[in-house]
Design an enzyme around this catalytic site. Structure first.
Site, PDB file in Angstrom:
ATOM      1  N   LYS A  10     -27.016  22.343   4.314  1.00 37.97           N
ATOM      2  CA  LYS A  10     -27.589  23.492   3.575  1.00 37.97           C
ATOM      3  C   LYS A  10     -28.757  24.071   3.907  1.00 37.97           C
ATOM      4  O   LYS A  10     -29.465  23.399   5.112  1.00 37.97           O
ATOM      5  CB  LYS A  10     -28.026  22.834   1.929  1.00 37.97           C
ATOM      6  CG  LYS A  10     -26.656  22.384   1.168  1.00 37.97           C
ATOM      7  CD  LYS A  10     -27.126  21.793  -0.228  1.00 37.97           C
ATOM      8  CE  LYS A  10     -26.188  21.410  -0.884  1.00 37.97           C
ATOM      9  NZ  LYS A  10     -26.371  21.025  -2.187  1.00 37.97           N
ATOM     10  N   TYR A  50     -20.352  28.166  -6.133  1.00 33.14           N
ATOM     11  CA  TYR A  50     -20.802  27.400  -7.246  1.00 33.14           C
ATOM     12  C   TYR A  50     -20.628  27.707  -8.650  1.00 33.14           C
ATOM     13  O   TYR A  50     -20.967  27.383  -9.468  1.00 33.14           O
ATOM     14  CB  TYR A  50     -22.324  26.967  -6.899  1.00 33.14           C
ATOM     15  CG  TYR A  50     -22.719  26.005  -6.138  1.00 33.14           C
ATOM     16  CD1 TYR A  50     -22.228  24.740  -6.225  1.00 33.14           C
ATOM     17  CD2 TYR A  50     -23.258  26.286  -4.794  1.00 33.14           C
ATOM     18  CE1 TYR A  50     -22.579  23.747  -5.141  1.00 33.14           C
ATOM     19  CE2 TYR A  50     -23.867  25.388  -3.833  1.00 33.14           C
ATOM     20  CZ  TYR A  50     -23.321  24.055  -4.009  1.00 33.14           C
ATOM     21  OH  TYR A  50     -23.406  23.116  -3.049  1.00 33.14           O
ATOM     22  N   ASN A 113     -31.013  19.354  -1.308  1.00 33.31           N
ATOM     23  CA  ASN A 113     -30.572  18.154  -1.121  1.00 33.31           C
ATOM     24  C   ASN A 113     -29.669  17.887   0.364  1.00 33.31           C
ATOM     25  O   ASN A 113     -28.765  17.118   0.510  1.00 33.31           O
ATOM     26  CB  ASN A 113     -29.852  17.539  -2.267  1.00 33.31           C
ATOM     27  CG  ASN A 113     -28.835  18.362  -2.575  1.00 33.31           C
ATOM     28  OD1 ASN A 113     -28.431  19.315  -2.172  1.00 33.31           O
ATOM     29  ND2 ASN A 113     -28.080  17.777  -3.811  1.00 33.31           N
ATOM     30  N   HIS A 116     -23.754  19.318   1.109  1.00 34.56           N
ATOM     31  CA  HIS A 116     -22.781  19.485   0.168  1.00 34.56           C
ATOM     32  C   HIS A 116     -21.666  18.420   0.845  1.00 34.56           C
ATOM     33  O   HIS A 116     -21.294  18.670   1.687  1.00 34.56           O
ATOM     34  CB  HIS A 116     -22.315  20.943  -0.301  1.00 34.56           C
ATOM     35  CG  HIS A 116     -20.972  21.075  -1.024  1.00 34.56           C
ATOM     36  ND1 HIS A 116     -21.167  20.821  -2.328  1.00 34.56           N
ATOM     37  CD2 HIS A 116     -19.670  21.092  -0.291  1.00 34.56           C
ATOM     38  CE1 HIS A 116     -19.857  20.951  -2.658  1.00 34.56           C
ATOM     39  NE2 HIS A 116     -19.104  21.131  -1.705  1.00 34.56           N
ATOM     40  N   GLU A 127     -12.359  24.809  -1.470  1.00 40.54           N
ATOM     41  CA  GLU A 127     -13.781  25.108  -1.018  1.00 40.54           C
ATOM     42  C   GLU A 127     -13.527  25.271   0.755  1.00 40.54           C
ATOM     43  O   GLU A 127     -14.017  26.382   1.364  1.00 40.54           O
ATOM     44  CB  GLU A 127     -14.502  23.728  -0.893  1.00 40.54           C
ATOM     45  CG  GLU A 127     -15.120  23.635  -2.523  1.00 40.54           C
ATOM     46  CD  GLU A 127     -15.944  22.567  -2.617  1.00 40.54           C
ATOM     47  OE1 GLU A 127     -16.467  22.432  -3.748  1.00 40.54           O
ATOM     48  OE2 GLU A 127     -16.161  21.919  -1.816  1.00 40.54           O
TER      49      GLU A 127
HETATM   50  P1  ATP Z   1     -22.919  19.255  -4.032  1.00 44.74           P
HETATM   51  O1  ATP Z   1     -21.829  19.644  -4.982  1.00 44.74           O
HETATM   52  O2  ATP Z   1     -23.869  20.285  -3.451  1.00 44.74           O
HETATM   53  O3  ATP Z   1     -22.263  18.158  -3.184  1.00 44.74           O
HETATM   54  P2  ATP Z   1     -23.480  17.140  -6.100  1.00 44.74           P
HETATM   55  O4  ATP Z   1     -22.007  17.104  -6.180  1.00 44.74           O
HETATM   56  O5  ATP Z   1     -24.013  15.745  -5.674  1.00 44.74           O
HETATM   57  O6  ATP Z   1     -23.842  18.306  -4.934  1.00 44.74           O
HETATM   58  P3  ATP Z   1     -23.660  18.779  -8.492  1.00 44.74           P
HETATM   59  O7  ATP Z   1     -23.706  18.140  -9.730  1.00 44.74           O
HETATM   60  O8  ATP Z   1     -22.216  19.259  -8.040  1.00 44.74           O
HETATM   61  O9  ATP Z   1     -23.965  17.665  -7.499  1.00 44.74           O
HETATM   62  O10 ATP Z   1     -24.672  19.988  -7.998  1.00 44.74           O
HETATM   63  C1  ATP Z   1     -24.558  20.947  -7.428  1.00 44.74           C
HETATM   64  C2  ATP Z   1     -25.807  21.304  -6.440  1.00 44.74           C
HETATM   65  O11 ATP Z   1     -26.621  22.065  -7.512  1.00 44.74           O
HETATM   66  C3  ATP Z   1     -26.714  19.910  -6.095  1.00 44.74           C
HETATM   67  O12 ATP Z   1     -26.437  19.481  -4.881  1.00 44.74           O
HETATM   68  C4  ATP Z   1     -28.093  20.517  -6.234  1.00 44.74           C
HETATM   69  O13 ATP Z   1     -28.241  21.278  -4.693  1.00 44.74           O
HETATM   70  C5  ATP Z   1     -27.906  21.616  -7.231  1.00 44.74           C
HETATM   71  N1  ATP Z   1     -28.429  20.842  -8.422  1.00 44.74           N
HETATM   72  C6  ATP Z   1     -27.902  19.940  -9.403  1.00 44.74           C
HETATM   73  N2  ATP Z   1     -28.529  19.478 -10.347  1.00 44.74           N
HETATM   74  C7  ATP Z   1     -29.744  20.112 -10.283  1.00 44.74           C
HETATM   75  C8  ATP Z   1     -31.137  20.208 -10.833  1.00 44.74           C
HETATM   76  N3  ATP Z   1     -31.082  19.440 -11.986  1.00 44.74           N
HETATM   77  N4  ATP Z   1     -32.006  20.803 -10.381  1.00 44.74           N
HETATM   78  C9  ATP Z   1     -31.952  21.663  -9.306  1.00 44.74           C
HETATM   79  N5  ATP Z   1     -30.673  21.875  -8.864  1.00 44.74           N
HETATM   80  C10 ATP Z   1     -29.714  20.872  -9.002  1.00 44.74           C
HETATM   81 MG    MG Z   2     -20.809  19.026  -6.629  1.00 41.87          MG
END
Ligand code: ATP
Ligand code: MG
Length: 138
Positions: A10, A50, A113, A116, A127
């Site tokens: 990211k 997303y 974070n 992804h 994806e």
């Molecule tokens: P990713 O899909 O990016 O691998 P993930 O599967 O661990 O991450 P998801 O629940 O799919 O988590 O959320 C997608 C992304 O949205 C997260 O990686 C983060 O960047 C963002 N995100 C999720 N929760 C929050 C939050 N509470 N506040 C801000 N950003 C968030």
């Molecule tokens: Mg996710």
């Protein structure tokens, strides 16, 4: 069970110069790169990627962040790829990520974070198709 997953490094991680170290950790964990590109998403493209999170309160922040700078998109191969890669990257919130995981090592916050990882075989295919044509994957 499929043997492929999809990842993005990211914008927080690419801008801090962590791209090489993250790829090194991924490859040392046994994943092989089947497709890869360095690309900057538009806000519209980040929103489409997303789309599942469109109703969530953090959606606007997520789209702004994911379109704020270049990312590395890649298709990775390994036995049990989706689950093993989720384990390698660690919890969504780096504060909860296990020691030695990519998010523990490189992520700053739940929003920014570092990486992804696909959450299912089905989404890994969707994806990967979002980013790569048949000519771009091996
Ligand atoms: P990713 O899909 O990016 O691998 P993930 O599967 O661990 O991450 P998801 O629940 O799919 O988590 O959320 C997608 C992304 O949205 C997260 O990686 C983060 O960047 C963002 N995100 C999720 N929760 C929050 C939050 N509470 N506040 C801000 N950003 C968030
Ligand atoms: Mg996710």
């Amino acid at each position: 069970m499929s043997n492929r997953t999809f990842t993005m490094i990211k914008p927080d991680a690419t801008s801090k110069g962590y791209t090489g170290a993250i790829l090194d950790q991924i490859i040392k964990a046994g994943f092989t790169v089947k497709a890869m590109k360095w690309i900057k998403l538009s806000e519209e493209q980040a929103g489409l990627f997303y789309d599942i999170h469109r109703a969530r309160p953090f959606f606007g922040e997520l789209v702004d962040f994911m379109s704020s700078g270049p990312i590395v998109a890649a298709i990775l191969e390994k036995e049990n790829a989706v689950a093993d890669f989720r384990e390698l990257i660690g919890a969504t919130n780096p504060a909860n990520a296990a020691e030695g995981t990519i998010r523990k090592n490189f992520a700053a916050s739940i929003g920014e974070n570092a990486v992804h990882g696909s959450d299912s075989d089905e989404n890994a295919v969707i994806e990967g198709d979002f980013f790569f044509s048949k000519l771009e994957r091996f």
